[in-house]
Scaffold this motif. Structure first.
Motif, mmCIF file in Angstrom:
data_model
loop_
_atom_site.group_PDB
_atom_site.id
_atom_site.type_symbol
_atom_site.label_atom_id
_atom_site.label_comp_id
_atom_site.label_asym_id
_atom_site.label_seq_id
_atom_site.Cartn_x
_atom_site.Cartn_y
_atom_site.Cartn_z
ATOM 1 N N ASN A 63 -28.580 18.585 3.395
ATOM 2 C CA ASN A 63 -28.315 19.904 2.798
ATOM 3 C C ASN A 63 -29.470 20.869 3.075
ATOM 4 O O ASN A 63 -29.846 21.674 2.228
ATOM 5 N N PRO A 84 -29.570 13.995 -3.200
ATOM 6 C CA PRO A 84 -29.089 15.359 -3.436
ATOM 7 C C PRO A 84 -28.150 15.390 -4.645
ATOM 8 O O PRO A 84 -27.712 14.338 -5.121
ATOM 9 N N ALA A 89 -22.914 16.349 0.815
ATOM 10 C CA ALA A 89 -24.263 16.230 1.380
ATOM 11 C C ALA A 89 -24.102 16.259 2.895
ATOM 12 O O ALA A 89 -23.528 15.340 3.486
#
Length: 133
Positions: A63, A84, A89
């Motif tokens: 990301n 994340p 992602a």
């Protein structure tokens, strides 16, 4: 003279496929975990078609955020990062990466190739809870 030509032809047939691969450059042949749904994501292992050098944690982006570390063994590289948020992602590579094969001259990894970018759907494994007031 004929045997010399035959040897030359055999040598070319043996050498051309490997030279062709080197000219195309290294490519990703496996990732673990594979793209798709995952419940946790703090490490991704990437295997290239040939051994490469110039692999840096900062070039592997989750990301848009660089990995924090990388460990390597042959053509396989393990990238570590903070998980994340739940949701998509996306894995990409830094535009200034210096990943290349060991050929002479070396060929740079094409980070825009179809197999070079992929996504995960990071899902929360905990079931929803009812909250009473």
């Amino acid at each position: 003279m004929t045997s010399v030509r035959l040897i030359l032809v055999v040598c070319l047939l043996v050498l051309l496929p490997s030279r062709s691969l080197a000219q195309n450059g290294p490519r990703i042949v496996a990732v673990d975990p594979p793209a798709g749904r995952v419940e946790a994501l703090e490490r991704v292992s990437v295997t290239f078609s040939v051994p490469v050098n110039g692999v840096r944690a900062a070039d592997f982006l989750v990301n848009g955020v660089p990995a924090t570390s990388v460990s390597s063994s042959g053509a396989t590289h393990h990238f570590f990062f903070k998980q994340p948020p739940f949701g998509t992602a996306t894995i990409t590579w830094g535009p200034l990466h210096v990943i290349q094969d060991l050929g002479q001259p070396a060929t740079r990894f094409d980070a825009s190739a179809a197999e070079a970018n992929w996504s995960y759907e990071l899902i929360d494994p905990r079931p929803p809870e009812l909250v009473s007031e």
